[in-house]
Structure formats: C-alpha cells, structure tokens
Design a protein around this motif. Structure first.
Motif, PDB file in Angstrom:
ATOM      1  N   GLY A  58      46.945  31.247  29.896  1.00 23.30           N
ATOM      2  CA  GLY A  58      48.033  31.596  30.792  1.00 23.30           C
ATOM      3  C   GLY A  58      47.932  33.002  31.347  1.00 23.30           C
ATOM      4  O   GLY A  58      48.941  33.599  31.749  1.00 23.30           O
ATOM      5  N   LEU A  59      46.728  33.544  31.387  1.00 19.22           N
ATOM      6  CA  LEU A  59      46.537  34.898  31.900  1.00 19.22           C
ATOM      7  C   LEU A  59      46.529  34.893  33.427  1.00 19.22           C
ATOM      8  O   LEU A  59      45.999  33.970  34.058  1.00 19.22           O
ATOM      9  N   ALA A  60      47.107  35.901  34.018  1.00 14.17           N
ATOM     10  CA  ALA A  60      47.283  35.931  35.467  1.00 14.17           C
ATOM     11  C   ALA A  60      46.048  36.480  36.186  1.00 14.17           C
ATOM     12  O   ALA A  60      45.387  37.406  35.707  1.00 14.17           O
ATOM     13  N   THR A  61      45.765  35.908  37.354  1.00 14.93           N
ATOM     14  CA  THR A  61      44.719  36.425  38.226  1.00 14.93           C
ATOM     15  C   THR A  61      45.287  37.628  38.991  1.00 14.93           C
ATOM     16  O   THR A  61      46.443  37.987  38.825  1.00 14.93           O
ATOM     17  N   LYS A  62      44.476  38.231  39.835  1.00 14.22           N
ATOM     18  CA  LYS A  62      44.927  39.408  40.581  1.00 14.22           C
ATOM     19  C   LYS A  62      46.112  39.104  41.485  1.00 14.22           C
ATOM     20  O   LYS A  62      47.010  39.936  41.656  1.00 14.22           O
ATOM     21  N   ASN A  63      46.132  37.899  42.054  1.00 16.09           N
ATOM     22  CA  ASN A  63      47.243  37.548  42.947  1.00 16.09           C
ATOM     23  C   ASN A  63      48.425  36.929  42.219  1.00 16.09           C
ATOM     24  O   ASN A  63      49.364  36.434  42.849  1.00 16.09           O
ATOM     25  N   GLY A  64      48.358  36.955  40.890  1.00 15.35           N
ATOM     26  CA  GLY A  64      49.488  36.460  40.103  1.00 15.35           C
ATOM     27  C   GLY A  64      49.412  35.007  39.718  1.00 15.35           C
ATOM     28  O   GLY A  64      50.303  34.495  39.025  1.00 15.35           O
ATOM     29  N   GLY A  65      48.367  34.312  40.146  1.00 14.81           N
ATOM     30  CA  GLY A  65      48.225  32.907  39.784  1.00 14.81           C
ATOM     31  C   GLY A  65      47.755  32.739  38.355  1.00 14.81           C
ATOM     32  O   GLY A  65      47.289  33.688  37.715  1.00 14.81           O
ATOM     33  N   SER A  66      47.871  31.519  37.854  1.00 17.74           N
ATOM     34  CA  SER A  66      47.478  31.259  36.467  1.00 17.74           C
ATOM     35  C   SER A  66      46.247  30.361  36.382  1.00 17.74           C
ATOM     36  O   SER A  66      45.759  30.093  35.282  1.00 17.74           O
ATOM     37  N   ALA A  67      45.759  29.882  37.536  1.00 18.62           N
ATOM     38  CA  ALA A  67      44.590  29.006  37.550  1.00 18.62           C
ATOM     39  C   ALA A  67      43.350  29.815  37.924  1.00 18.62           C
ATOM     40  O   ALA A  67      43.231  30.304  39.051  1.00 18.62           O
ATOM     41  N   TRP A  68      42.438  29.951  36.971  1.00 14.80           N
ATOM     42  CA  TRP A  68      41.197  30.685  37.201  1.00 14.80           C
ATOM     43  C   TRP A  68      40.100  29.723  37.623  1.00 14.80           C
ATOM     44  O   TRP A  68      40.056  28.580  37.202  1.00 14.80           O
ATOM     45  N   SER A  69      39.203  30.204  38.463  1.00 15.04           N
ATOM     46  CA  SER A  69      38.038  29.413  38.882  1.00 15.04           C
ATOM     47  C   SER A  69      36.773  30.207  38.536  1.00 15.04           C
ATOM     48  O   SER A  69      36.840  31.421  38.328  1.00 15.04           O
ATOM     49  N   PRO A  70      35.625  29.539  38.470  1.00 14.28           N
ATOM     50  CA  PRO A  70      34.376  30.277  38.210  1.00 14.28           C
ATOM     51  C   PRO A  70      34.154  31.398  39.221  1.00 14.28           C
ATOM     52  O   PRO A  70      33.664  32.474  38.867  1.00 14.28           O
ATOM     53  N   ARG A  71      34.522  31.161  40.488  1.00 19.69           N
ATOM     54  CA  ARG A  71      34.343  32.176  41.523  1.00 19.69           C
ATOM     55  C   ARG A  71      35.224  33.392  41.246  1.00 19.69           C
ATOM     56  O   ARG A  71      34.801  34.533  41.404  1.00 19.69           O
ATOM     57  N   THR A  72      36.472  33.134  40.825  1.00 17.71           N
ATOM     58  CA  THR A  72      37.390  34.233  40.508  1.00 17.71           C
ATOM     59  C   THR A  72      36.841  35.070  39.359  1.00 17.71           C
ATOM     60  O   THR A  72      36.882  36.300  39.393  1.00 17.71           O
ATOM     61  N   VAL A  73      36.317  34.402  38.344  1.00 17.92           N
ATOM     62  CA  VAL A  73      35.756  35.095  37.193  1.00 17.92           C
ATOM     63  C   VAL A  73      34.554  35.951  37.623  1.00 17.92           C
ATOM     64  O   VAL A  73      34.395  37.104  37.187  1.00 17.92           O
ATOM     65  N   SER A  74      33.710  35.403  38.497  1.00 25.82           N
ATOM     66  CA  SER A  74      32.499  36.111  38.900  1.00 25.82           C
ATOM     67  C   SER A  74      32.809  37.397  39.642  1.00 25.82           C
ATOM     68  O   SER A  74      31.993  38.316  39.667  1.00 25.82           O
ATOM     69  N   LYS A  75      33.986  37.482  40.245  1.00 25.97           N
ATOM     70  CA  LYS A  75      34.349  38.673  41.013  1.00 25.97           C
ATOM     71  C   LYS A  75      34.925  39.789  40.146  1.00 25.97           C
ATOM     72  O   LYS A  75      35.143  40.903  40.622  1.00 25.97           O
ATOM     73  N   VAL A  76      35.189  39.490  38.882  1.00 22.66           N
ATOM     74  CA  VAL A  76      35.725  40.500  37.983  1.00 22.66           C
ATOM     75  C   VAL A  76      34.571  41.321  37.412  1.00 22.66           C
ATOM     76  O   VAL A  76      33.703  40.769  36.719  1.00 22.66           O
ATOM     77  N   PRO A  77      34.518  42.619  37.678  1.00 24.88           N
ATOM     78  CA  PRO A  77      33.412  43.439  37.177  1.00 24.88           C
ATOM     79  C   PRO A  77      33.553  43.683  35.679  1.00 24.88           C
ATOM     80  O   PRO A  77      34.609  44.089  35.202  1.00 24.88           O
ATOM     81  N   THR A  78      32.496  43.393  34.938  1.00 23.85           N
ATOM     82  CA  THR A  78      32.503  43.635  33.496  1.00 23.85           C
ATOM     83  C   THR A  78      31.192  44.279  33.097  1.00 23.85           C
ATOM     84  O   THR A  78      30.162  44.120  33.782  1.00 23.85           O
ATOM     85  N   PRO A  79      31.165  45.002  31.980  1.00 21.70           N
ATOM     86  CA  PRO A  79      29.915  45.599  31.505  1.00 21.70           C
ATOM     87  C   PRO A  79      28.815  44.557  31.293  1.00 21.70           C
ATOM     88  O   PRO A  79      27.649  44.814  31.552  1.00 21.70           O
ATOM     89  N   ALA A  80      29.223  43.348  30.878  1.00 17.92           N
ATOM     90  CA  ALA A  80      28.236  42.301  30.620  1.00 17.92           C
ATOM     91  C   ALA A  80      27.659  41.735  31.899  1.00 17.92           C
ATOM     92  O   ALA A  80      26.573  41.202  31.929  1.00 17.92           O
ATOM     93  N   ALA A  81      28.420  41.881  33.040  1.00 18.68           N
ATOM     94  CA  ALA A  81      27.951  41.351  34.311  1.00 18.68           C
ATOM     95  C   ALA A  81      26.871  42.233  34.885  1.00 18.68           C
ATOM     96  O   ALA A  81      26.075  41.782  35.672  1.00 18.68           O
TER      97      ALA A  81
END
Length: 222
Positions: free
Chosen positions: A199-222
C-alpha cells in the motif's frame, strides 16, 4: 524541401520553421525547380530512427519521386555524420541533387565529399557539445541540491524557494526498500507487486506500482 526544429515549443512559435521555409522556397525558385512539398517536423536531429519526416524524404528519393532535395542547412537535416553520409550516398545513387542555403552539394568529386563530410561532422560536434554542456550544467545543479527539469524526482519535495529540493522521508524509505529488493535479485515486476501489496504510494499518490514506475526510481542498486 525539408525543415526541422528540435522542440515542440519552437514548432509552435514558428519563427525558425518560417525562416527555413522561406529560404527553401527562394532557393528552389532561383534554381528553377517546382517545389512539390516541404516536409516539416519538430524532433531531435540526433538520429534517423525517430524522424518520420526525413525517412519520407529518403523514401521518395530512393523511389525516384524527386529530382532534388532542399534543406536550410546540413545541421537542420542531420546531426549524425553516419546518417548524413548514408543518405547523401542514397541521393547520389538516384541522381537526386542536394541543396542548402549556400548552394548545391554536387557530391561528385573527392573534394565535394570532403566538404560535405566536414559539414556533417561539424553538425554532429555541435550537437555533442550542447549535450555535454547540458549534462555538466545539470550535474552542477544536482550537486547544489537544486531542481532539475520539470518534474520533482521521487524521494524529494520542492523547497519553499522553488529552486532547491528537500528529502521526503517516506519516499526515501521506499527508495531504500526498492534498493534492497533489487540487490536481492527481485525483478521490477516483483518489486512493483510487493510495493502495491504494502500500500505504498507512488509519486503521484497512487497505490498501484508498475515495473516502469519502479525503474524510474533512482536507487544505489540501480
């Protein structure tokens, strides 16, 4: 004729396109050609893959539908040296003449090809210099904690001054979670499903994450 601007904003403004159009119409008339059409597009000149207008010009030339092609300048037609040479060779093979504001590229003698190659290379160099300077400027802004681009990156909020960024604690925690999952070998799809289940929120406040949304989040592992 072929005219191009690199952004939609320039296309809407129309000044550059209008100037290119007028120049081509004048040049074609002076050389005694009936200008059948001017193909215009607002795209980057980096490569041919995403330029349907130029692809159409090349297709018409290869099918013997045109006697000459007019461009405002080489850098308006091409920003990639290989593309420029490949297309010029296709024009030459079909007897299609190539003109710009300064006159005709005859493409017959070694010196003709040398001049065209240098002009095409200079156009590519200019594109690369602009890209390099932009990258440097963006890096400088990031180092200063300033906003870069139109959108606020995930993990941050815009500061009251409208320039700097402030860390968003909740989103930073999500970034950490995504980094851990990626380090553990989870796929983007699996991570998206996990975040959605939590139930974690995306940047726009939504609760449905997609692989594309995840890929846009910068992380040290990325």
């Amino acid at each position: 004729g072929y005219i191009r601007v690199s952004t939609d904003g320039q296309a809407e403004n129309g000044v550059s396109l209008a100037a290119q159009r007028e120049g081509i119409e004048s040049r074609a008339a002076a050389m005694g050609y009936d200008l059948a059409e001017i193909i215009a597009e607002s795209v980057s000149g980096k490569d041919l893959a995403h330029r349907p207008g130029m692809k159409r010009v090349v297709d018409l030339a290869r099918r013997g539908k045109v006697a000459a092609v007019f461009v405002a300048k080489v850098d308006r037609a091409w920003r990639n040296t290989i593309d420029a040479l490949t297309i010029a060779q296709a024009f030459q093979a079909k007897g299609v003449r190539l003109y710009d504001a300064s006159g005709e590229y005859r493409l017959e003698t070694p010196d003709d090809w040398f001049r065209f190659t240098i002009d095409a290379a200079l156009a590519e160099r200019e594109r690369r210099v602009i890209g390099y300077r932009t990258k440097e400027a963006m890096g400088h802004k990031r180092a200063r904690g300033e906003r870069v681009g139109r959108f606020i990156p995930f993990g941050f909020d815009l500061a009251p001054d409208g320039v700097h960024l402030l860390e968003n604690a909740i989103e930073q925690a999500i970034i950490g979670t995504i980094g851990e999952l990626r380090a553990a070998g989870f796929t983007l799809r699996a991570i998206a499903a996990d975040l959605t289940d939590r139930g974690l929120a995306t940047k726009n406040g939504g609760s449905a994450w997609s692989p594309r949304t995840v890929s846009k989040v910068p992380t040290p592992a990325a």
